[in-house]
Scaffold this active site. Structure first.
Site, mmCIF file in Angstrom:
data_model
loop_
_atom_site.group_PDB
_atom_site.id
_atom_site.type_symbol
_atom_site.label_atom_id
_atom_site.label_comp_id
_atom_site.label_asym_id
_atom_site.label_seq_id
_atom_site.Cartn_x
_atom_site.Cartn_y
_atom_site.Cartn_z
ATOM 1 N N HIS B 266 0.825 -1.222 0.000
ATOM 2 C CA HIS B 266 0.000 0.000 0.000
ATOM 3 C C HIS B 266 0.852 1.262 0.000
ATOM 4 O O HIS B 266 0.450 2.273 0.578
ATOM 5 C CB HIS B 266 -0.926 0.013 1.226
ATOM 6 C CG HIS B 266 -2.058 -0.987 1.121
ATOM 7 N ND1 HIS B 266 -3.219 -0.731 0.453
ATOM 8 C CD2 HIS B 266 -2.164 -2.256 1.570
ATOM 9 C CE1 HIS B 266 -4.018 -1.793 0.513
ATOM 10 N NE2 HIS B 266 -3.391 -2.745 1.175
ATOM 11 N N ASP B 329 -1.045 -4.993 5.795
ATOM 12 C CA ASP B 329 -2.026 -5.847 5.117
ATOM 13 C C ASP B 329 -1.778 -5.936 3.628
ATOM 14 O O ASP B 329 -1.143 -5.072 3.026
ATOM 15 C CB ASP B 329 -3.435 -5.292 5.361
ATOM 16 C CG ASP B 329 -3.545 -3.829 4.926
ATOM 17 O OD1 ASP B 329 -2.605 -3.051 5.205
ATOM 18 O OD2 ASP B 329 -4.559 -3.468 4.300
ATOM 19 N N GLU B 330 -2.302 -6.985 3.051
ATOM 20 C CA GLU B 330 -2.451 -7.134 1.609
ATOM 21 C C GLU B 330 -1.157 -6.899 0.832
ATOM 22 O O GLU B 330 -1.190 -6.384 -0.276
ATOM 23 C CB GLU B 330 -3.538 -6.158 1.085
ATOM 24 C CG GLU B 330 -4.884 -6.424 1.691
ATOM 25 C CD GLU B 330 -5.969 -5.484 1.138
ATOM 26 O OE1 GLU B 330 -7.114 -5.952 1.012
ATOM 27 O OE2 GLU B 330 -5.663 -4.328 0.831
ATOM 28 N N ASN B 331 -0.036 -7.279 1.384
ATOM 29 C CA ASN B 331 1.181 -7.269 0.584
ATOM 30 C C ASN B 331 1.370 -8.675 0.031
ATOM 31 O O ASN B 331 1.668 -9.611 0.770
ATOM 32 C CB ASN B 331 2.384 -6.878 1.437
ATOM 33 C CG ASN B 331 3.688 -7.105 0.677
ATOM 34 O OD1 ASN B 331 3.765 -6.857 -0.528
ATOM 35 N ND2 ASN B 331 4.688 -7.602 1.374
#
Lengths: 694, 694
Positions: B266, B329-331
């Site tokens: 992000h 998150d979301e890496n």
């Protein structure tokens, strides 16, 4: 030369580019649409509709040519975002590199003044064909004015959104077109000012007159004299950073920010922290009332001027505008009369009265302003033989006073007629002209009349209500100051005002959206339809009667019925027109009869429905007599229409009884007036007249 | 112990003061009013109504006793101003000197934490008799919570405004009650945050989780690394002064401000200015799409940590909260997979996969945070054996994930179930419990569950719409996190939510007032009644389907029909209840019949009226099938009711035809769902059933 004075009745609109040097009207080329579809406000100096349309699609692209800077880019981005918001089309925000394929080309010659200035060239031309729109302006500010015109030109039909093919040549009639906002009486946070700056730009106003100090509040940080804001503002003031932010925001929109520090009167809040500056010993407290108060700076002491030198010097560095406003109004000098030292000073200096003493004071202040590189502006009261010719007079007295000053060689701006805090309708402001047609000024003298300013005095406005006191009426004043003098059709002004008013909402203005919020709160979130019906036909009392009828202080909540009601009832105006048409339709009395009947029934029923609602909502108690009056007046109106429809004249007893009721209903209550009463009176009187043959 | 779980059905409300250590219910004393008049939200731990009322008049005065500071004084002033605004009574703003004659006495023991803290004591008691109200709290923050309760207690009738005599003992169930606002995807100006902080305080939330960086924007000034905000934000960022202003504003309301700097993923916007921090060479551009993107900080280079040390050190000085959120998150590590140097690093260090590499990264970041005196918080992904026990896990996975962490000794907060960006109704969020009744945690383990946070992810919200995405639903989440677990009556929640929602308007929240603004713009300012009728019975599609059905970018205007529609249709919910009642009233089918018929006629006519309106307003084109579906569904509903009313069963052909139409109408269009369809289906099915004896 035929001069068309509105857009509604003529197909080709070509009006004088300038009152002083009119250019000949051009011949019409073609016309493909009724110009009544155009809702430009202010009306440009010259408009020619042509054949064709330029579609707005997701390929909409803007290119610049000639001079380009960040300010221009930002103004194009803002325009594009607004266009996207309206059309719900994703538009590219980056400038196009290819001028030939761009939808809009913006061509400037130069930046214009780095600080927005009275001498800014705001002219532009906008040529739209079915291939491309081309906006040409000498300065970036001119381009901004043209971008606003472009946004007002957006149309739509089943084929999509588009700009009509058109040729616009435009420039302002007056170079000084302002809005004063008084944040002394009631503080307004920066976001309120910002959205109003956006609205000003939308109607091409170019001066934000920031009335920063009052008896009731000193609202700007002073690092040199911190007790000014810390003790004089209840903590409600602008930091210097915030001031710079507002100035930059305004400059980005081509708007000057002229500060006012009102002296020697209107200065109670200064004296809370610095009582030694006053003409009486003090101590002083922040004023909570409304009106004219006695405290005034002591004009006889050197310390006063030393203070003002430091203070105004600090201000001069903060505010880049060429002008600084010193107020100067409404000082009755009562503190001076009672101070023996001041009286002795006057005697010693041969100063004959308080007006002369204030002139003496102004002379000292003038030297300070000149030292700090500022020109002086003040209210009518500052006009005096010693005033230098680059000073400006702001006239609350009227165009005649302005003309007098002009004859003496003084520049002036008009505010008389533009006091939007007095709750007069837009039509009245609209017809006040700084330089009326019958002006006796020579062309050279007339140049001294620089324009005008609407004045939003702050006694009875909160952040929740202020937009509804400024807008939409100020757009009519903006038109007066920008458009040719001959643009004076009130009906057409109202037609366009309704559209511009709702377009202002896209800038975050709250004049419309906050109305039901206040009504919901008053009604404890019950169904507000009956309340809205009532409030739509009342207006706050005019001039300064609100305070007389319903006294409040600066600490009072501005959440009452009078705060919800707006100054210029659309519904009452439309009703009056319907009544006129109905009566002029005699002897048939058919025109609008059924609409009138519907209105009366709605009013009658709303008045009735409000009774129990008011029982549950004590804040609405003051609405009770109004609700009853509304029902009664509506019943009178219904009966009058029945008489006219049946052709039987009402008895004189009936007529007298109704008029008595209406007289009662016409009396203001809760600082509100039922503005439909005069039209109902006409119906009642007509109903009692002998019937005409049918 | 009898536990009453809502206010509507019982006269005396006495619920557990705490789930862990319940206190016995007290006996009722007296009850003089139906508690259904009470609209407290969140429901306090214990409420006892008593006899009498305390009138609110212009003599209303507040005195303090014990500890008093500026923060307390300001909170009392704010309360008084709101009370004045509602009642339209001028109330004194200065504190009273005489405790015995004061209307309200506020008694605190101490200031509480100078920086709002997780350990703040927020409890209070509020005793109102017909003589006086007395608010007692250990800390100023507790007093603030009690002042909000007091404002929610204000009632009115013909006798005026008053507070009911009552005894409230209150404290929160969880100490961490937050709202995340993502200003990375769409920037929100400070005034939007401020009004939302006011609303948070009104429903007793105490953590503003400020999600400050995203692929789509880096929105906070860095003096050390200025290219972060200057190149990563389109100019839309908060200055450090603005950050301090927001923190102070929140602290004044007893709200913590926890910043989030989401790393290592992000982070596209970071890399625009500092591409050398990325795991791929760059260059990088600000991301304009929605979704999960590849750019991630390079976890293998010392320079990355040196940068983070400097950066997070600067942040630690700016943000006083004990916690700093690192996202995490979301890496998905796609950049890592493709970078040979990173792969070699992993091999050398024996790091087996990307999760382990991120854990390595987190360990380095943890040391930096510790150096700067901050505790770490991150999303589920950060949970790892090496994580210290003072870190906090924020769970988007759910209460079970949180329970797992708690068993391992980690503190956690729940966000699964509170994703308000997904357009689920308040009822669904309301029933998500961080510590459900069937939790297997021991009392000690349960203490690790600190609370929860609503998450306002920013892909599809603008300053104009964001309030309507947060409110009123977040008030239901606030109740879940404050009130006893047993408070779960959904109908009563909705009853109170409607009142609280409108009360939030007095704080400037725009969730209600901006709704007609968007509709007016879409409809070119025509009469919006038919459009409003349509939009009142649709909801935006749930979860992430909006982007799938109606792709947009971060530069797209958020002014469409889907932006006007709200996530939790009141009208559809009431309609569903009416249909249930109608069907359960068999064989009479009288209950609600006429109301249902009116609704159907209104919907049918609105659908028809919308046709020509859509022709004139291209932005409404996407509403056309919805308008047609609405008419058709309404006609089906009308016919179904007629069948049931006459007692004749509809034919199966009719049934099939209607259900086919309804299936079509149930399909989302324009990313909107007609949420009334399931109830109409029930009517259609019932209409074709053999009639029951009458």
């Amino acid at each position: 030369m035929k001069i068309a004075n509105h857009l509604q009745l003529v197909l080709l609109v070509t009006v004088a580019l300038s009152v002083v040097t009119p250019v000949p009207a051009q011949e019409p080329k073609t016309f493909v649409m009724a110009p009544s579809q155009l809702t430009l406000m202010p009306v440009p100096a010259s408009v020619q509709l042509q054949t064709g349309r330029l579609a707005i699609t997701d390929a909409f692209a803007v290119a610049t040519r000639g001079f380009t800077d960040d300010r221009l880019r930002r103004s194009i981005t803002r325009m594009t975002r607004r266009l996207a918001g309206r059309t719900v089309i994703t538009l590219p925000l980056d400038l196009s590199v290819d001028e030939s394929s761009a939808t809009l080309v913006v061509q400037c010659e130069r930046a214009g003044s780095s600080v927005p200035s009275l001498n800014e060239d705001e002219s532009y031309t906008l040529e739209i064909t079915d291939k491309q729109a081309r906006l040409v302006a000498p300065t970036v500010v001119g381009a901004m004015r043209g971008l606003e015109t472009l946004l007002q030109l957006v149309q739509s039909d089943r084929g999509g959104y588009y700009l009509p093919a058109i040729s616009v040549r435009d420039q302002p009639r007056f170079p000084w077109r302002g809005l004063l906002i008084d944040i002394g009486r009631h503080y307004q946070p920066p976001e309120v000012l910002k959205r109003n700056l956006d609205a000003m730009a939308a109607v091409k106003l170019n001066v934000f007159h920031w009335h920063l100090t009052e008896d009731q509040g000193f609202r700007v940080e002073s690092k040199k004299f911190p007790k000014l804001h810390s003790l004089g503002s209840d903590g409600l003031y602008y930091t210097q950073d915030q001031v710079r932010e507002i100035i930059a925001y305004a400059a980005d929109r081509g708007i000057r920010v002229m500060p006012e520090f009102d002296i020697p009167g209107h200065s109670t809040s200064w004296l809370v922290g610095y009582p030694e500056l006053g003409s009486a010993p003090g101590p002083y407290k922040i004023e909570r009332g409304a009106g004219i108060f006695e405290p005034a700076l002591d004009p006889t002491r050197n310390e006063t001027y030393k203070f003002l030198d430091g203070f105004l010097g600090e201000r001069a560095a903060l505010f880049p505008d060429a002008y600084m406003h010193i107020g100067g109004d409404e000082n009755e000098g009562k503190q001076w009369d009672r101070n023996p030292r001041i009286q002795a000073f006057m005697k010693e200096k041969g100063i004959k009265d308080n007006h002369a003493l204030q002139a003496y004071f102004n002379q000292q202040v003038l030297k300070i302003l000149q030292k700090h590189g500022k020109k002086m502006i003040g209210w009518d009261e500052i006009l005096h033989a010693d005033l230098p010719k680059d000073a400006v007079i702001q006239s609350w007295r009227g165009a005649a006073s302005l003309a007098d000053a002009a004859k003496k060689g003084y520049n002036g701006i008009l505010s008389a007629g533009y006091y939007i805090d007095l709750n007069f309708p837009a039509s009245q402001h609209y017809l006040a002209d700084p330089l009326p047609a019958d002006s006796a000024l020579t062309a050279d003298e007339a140049k001294h009349v620089l324009g005008g300013e609407a004045t939003m005095w702050g006694e009875w406005v909160s952040p929740e209500t202020i937009d509804s006191r400024i807008w939409p009426r100020t757009a009519a004043i903006a038109e007066r100051l920008w458009s040719p003098r001959t643009v004076t059709d009130v009906n057409d002004m109202y037609r366009r005002l309704a559209v511009i008013s709702y377009q202002l909402e896209e800038l975050g203005l709250t004049h419309e959206r906050n109305y039901p919020v206040i009504l919901r709160r008053l009604a404890n979130n019950e169904n507000i339809d009956p309340l809205r019906t009532l409030v739509s036909v009342v207006e706050p009392v005019k001039e300064y009667r609100r305070y007389q009828m319903r006294p409040q202080t600066m600490l009072s909540p501005l959440t009452g019925l009078v705060d919800a009601a707006r100054p210029d009832s659309d519904e009452a105006r439309k009703f009056a027109a319907m009544v006129e048409a109905f009566l002029s339709d005699a002897p048939r009395y058919r025109l609008n009869r059924s609409d009138l009947r519907d209105s009366f029934k709605r009013w009658r029923d709303a008045g009735t429905a409000l009774g129990p609602m008011i029982d549950r909502a004590p804040a609405l108690q003051e609405a009770r007599p109004l609700a009853e009056n509304l029902s009664e007046a509506a019943i009178a109106g219904l009966e009058a229409i029945e008489y006219r429809s049946t052709g039987n004249a009402a008895s004189s007893e009936w007529r007298v009884a109704q008029l008595t009721k209406l007289d009662e209903a016409a009396k203001p209550k809760a600082a509100l007036e039922l503005v439909i009463i005069p039209s109902i009176r006409k119906l009642v009187i007509a109903a009692a007249e002998p019937s005409q043959p049918r």
